[in-house]
Design a protein around this motif. Structure first.
Motif, short mmCIF file in Angstrom:
data_model
loop_
_atom_site.label_atom_id
_atom_site.label_comp_id
_atom_site.label_asym_id
_atom_site.label_seq_id
_atom_site.Cartn_x
_atom_site.Cartn_y
_atom_site.Cartn_z
N THR A 1 83.81 -1.08 9.86
CA THR A 1 83.00 -1.72 10.89
C THR A 1 83.09 -0.94 12.19
O THR A 1 84.18 -0.68 12.70
N ALA A 2 81.94 -0.52 12.70
CA ALA A 2 81.87 0.17 13.99
C ALA A 2 81.53 -0.88 15.05
O ALA A 2 80.47 -1.50 14.98
N MET A 3 82.44 -1.07 16.00
CA MET A 3 82.25 -2.08 17.04
C MET A 3 81.82 -1.41 18.34
O MET A 3 82.16 -0.27 18.61
N GLY A 4 81.10 -2.16 19.16
CA GLY A 4 80.70 -1.67 20.48
C GLY A 4 80.30 -2.82 21.36
O GLY A 4 80.21 -3.97 20.92
N ASP A 5 80.05 -2.53 22.63
CA ASP A 5 79.64 -3.57 23.57
C ASP A 5 78.32 -4.21 23.16
O ASP A 5 78.06 -5.37 23.49
N GLY A 6 77.48 -3.47 22.44
CA GLY A 6 76.17 -3.97 22.10
C GLY A 6 76.04 -4.56 20.71
O GLY A 6 74.95 -4.97 20.31
N GLY A 7 77.13 -4.62 19.94
CA GLY A 7 77.04 -5.19 18.61
C GLY A 7 77.99 -4.51 17.65
O GLY A 7 79.01 -3.94 18.05
N LYS A 8 77.65 -4.55 16.37
CA LYS A 8 78.51 -3.92 15.36
C LYS A 8 77.65 -3.47 14.17
O LYS A 8 76.55 -3.98 13.94
N ILE A 9 78.19 -2.50 13.44
CA ILE A 9 77.55 -2.02 12.22
C ILE A 9 78.61 -2.04 11.12
O ILE A 9 79.70 -1.48 11.29
N VAL A 10 78.29 -2.71 10.02
CA VAL A 10 79.21 -2.83 8.89
C VAL A 10 78.63 -2.03 7.72
O VAL A 10 77.46 -2.21 7.37
N ARG A 11 79.43 -1.17 7.13
CA ARG A 11 78.91 -0.31 6.07
C ARG A 11 79.63 -0.56 4.75
O ARG A 11 80.84 -0.77 4.70
N ALA A 12 78.86 -0.54 3.69
CA ALA A 12 79.39 -0.58 2.33
C ALA A 12 79.10 0.77 1.70
O ALA A 12 77.95 1.06 1.34
N ASP A 13 80.11 1.61 1.62
CA ASP A 13 79.98 2.92 0.96
C ASP A 13 81.09 3.02 -0.07
O ASP A 13 81.81 2.06 -0.33
N ARG A 14 81.26 4.16 -0.66
CA ARG A 14 82.24 4.24 -1.75
C ARG A 14 83.68 4.11 -1.23
O ARG A 14 84.58 3.78 -1.99
N ALA A 15 83.88 4.35 0.07
CA ALA A 15 85.21 4.18 0.62
C ALA A 15 85.57 2.71 0.80
O ALA A 15 86.69 2.29 0.52
N SER A 16 84.62 1.91 1.28
CA SER A 16 84.89 0.49 1.51
C SER A 16 84.58 -0.37 0.29
O SER A 16 85.08 -1.49 0.18
N MET A 17 83.76 0.14 -0.62
CA MET A 17 83.41 -0.58 -1.85
C MET A 17 83.42 0.42 -3.01
O MET A 17 82.39 0.97 -3.39
N PRO A 18 84.59 0.68 -3.57
CA PRO A 18 84.71 1.71 -4.61
C PRO A 18 83.81 1.51 -5.82
O PRO A 18 83.57 2.46 -6.57
N ALA A 19 83.28 0.29 -6.01
CA ALA A 19 82.36 0.08 -7.13
C ALA A 19 81.09 0.92 -6.98
O ALA A 19 80.35 1.12 -7.94
N LEU A 20 80.86 1.43 -5.78
CA LEU A 20 79.69 2.28 -5.54
C LEU A 20 79.90 3.72 -6.02
O LEU A 20 78.95 4.50 -6.07
N LEU A 21 81.13 4.06 -6.36
CA LEU A 21 81.41 5.42 -6.83
C LEU A 21 80.55 5.75 -8.04
O LEU A 21 80.54 5.02 -9.03
N GLY A 22 79.78 6.82 -7.94
CA GLY A 22 78.92 7.24 -9.03
C GLY A 22 77.57 6.55 -9.07
O GLY A 22 76.75 6.84 -9.94
N GLN A 23 77.32 5.64 -8.13
CA GLN A 23 76.06 4.89 -8.13
C GLN A 23 74.98 5.53 -7.26
O GLN A 23 73.81 5.14 -7.34
N GLY A 24 75.35 6.46 -6.39
CA GLY A 24 74.36 7.18 -5.61
C GLY A 24 73.69 6.39 -4.51
O GLY A 24 72.54 6.66 -4.16
N GLY A 25 74.39 5.40 -3.95
CA GLY A 25 73.77 4.62 -2.89
C GLY A 25 74.80 3.95 -2.00
O GLY A 25 75.97 3.77 -2.38
N ALA A 26 74.39 3.60 -0.78
CA ALA A 26 75.23 2.87 0.17
C ALA A 26 74.32 2.06 1.08
O ALA A 26 73.12 2.35 1.20
N VAL A 27 74.88 1.04 1.72
CA VAL A 27 74.11 0.18 2.61
C VAL A 27 74.95 -0.13 3.84
O VAL A 27 76.17 -0.28 3.77
N ALA A 28 74.28 -0.21 4.99
CA ALA A 28 74.92 -0.67 6.22
C ALA A 28 74.03 -1.75 6.84
O ALA A 28 72.80 -1.72 6.68
N ILE A 29 74.65 -2.71 7.51
CA ILE A 29 73.90 -3.71 8.25
C ILE A 29 74.30 -3.62 9.71
O ILE A 29 75.49 -3.61 10.05
#
Length: 259
Positions: free
Chosen positions: A92-120
């Motif tokens: 999670t990247a935090m800042g004065d204006g909000g935050k961004i949460v990312r699901a990539d293979r580091a934070s969600m290892p089930a994505l390993l080998g799936q070729g995709g990631a998502v951030a909100i």
């Protein structure tokens, strides 16, 4: 305030501010801030597999096929909750204006080998995701709440583009393109960013640029006339890590004081 926020975005193309009360914009209440949840999450979160465990991640990456890789993970490892501070811990990247949460293979290892990631991205009023690049992936950016002013330059010689996106509209940022997202309204905005890479990476332009040697920064910016080498450390301290509160015109419109 981020360095150069008043000039970071061209003449805005967005229309009148969203203000459902019909009254003059007032200061944003304290409840719209985004305090970091990492410290409290660490003590209460159940350990989950992640890139923080190199031995486990090496075993996952070296599994000979997807079936055996799946056996190393539990059913719950295939679910990522963007509103759960435990899932977002370290992602999670935090800042004065909000935050961004990312699901990539580091934070969600089930994505390993799936070729995709998502951030909100959860942007507060005037929230500004400062200019950045994703070195390994294009970004499909979909606004799901509020509006978003998107600004992008793909490479040298490419024309600059900007768009004001409304709810359920999407734009694309090419891989490696310098781009930024800005909430032009006094109400929150939320966007979903999808990447065709499980490790898209991110680099904030100002942080990367002013992280270079002083002589290189000074010389490439036009010498001492533009950037005094003695002031570079001062500039660095003014650069937000990621999500900033800006731009000047929006802050004034929404009655938000500069920090």
């Amino acid at each position: 305030m981020a360095l150069g926020l008043s000039t970071a975005i061209p003449t805005p193309s967005w229309d009148a501010p969203t203000n459902t009360s019909g009254n003059t914009a007032v200061a944003v209440p304290a409840s719209t801030t985004y305090p970091s949840s990492t410290a409290s999450a660490s003590a209460s979160c159940t350990a989950k597999p992640s890139a923080k465990d190199p031995e486990f991640f090496e075993k996952l990456a070296s599994a000979p096929n997807a079936v055996l890789r799946q056996e190393l993970l539990s059913d719950s490892d295939f679910v990522f909750d963007f509103q759960n501070p435990c899932d977002g811990e370290g992602a999670t990247a935090m800042g004065d204006g909000g935050k961004i949460v990312r699901a990539d293979r580091a934070s969600m290892p089930a994505l390993l080998g799936q070729g995709g990631a998502v951030a909100i991205g959860f942007l507060g009023p005037c929230g500004f995701n400062t200019p950045h690049v994703h070195p390994r992936a294009a970004e499909l950016n979909l606004i799901i709440e509020g509006r978003l002013f998107a600004s992008v330059t793909a490479e040298n010689g490419a024309r600059h583009m900007n768009h004001t996106l409304s709810k359920y509209q999407m734009t694309v940022f090419p891989a490696g393109a310098v781009h930024t997202e800005f909430n032009p309204d006094c109400t929150p905005a939320t966007f979903v960013a999808a990447f065709p890479h499980e490790d898209p990476g991110v680099g904030q332009i100002a942080e990367l640029y002013f992280g270079l040697e002083n002589e290189i920064v000074s010389g490439s910016a036009g010498g001492e006339v533009s950037v005094d080498g003695a002031d570079i450390d001062t500039f660095r301290k003014l650069i937000p890590a990621n999500v900033a509160a800006g731009v000047d015109s929006c802050l004034a419109k929404c009655g938000i004081a500069k920090r």
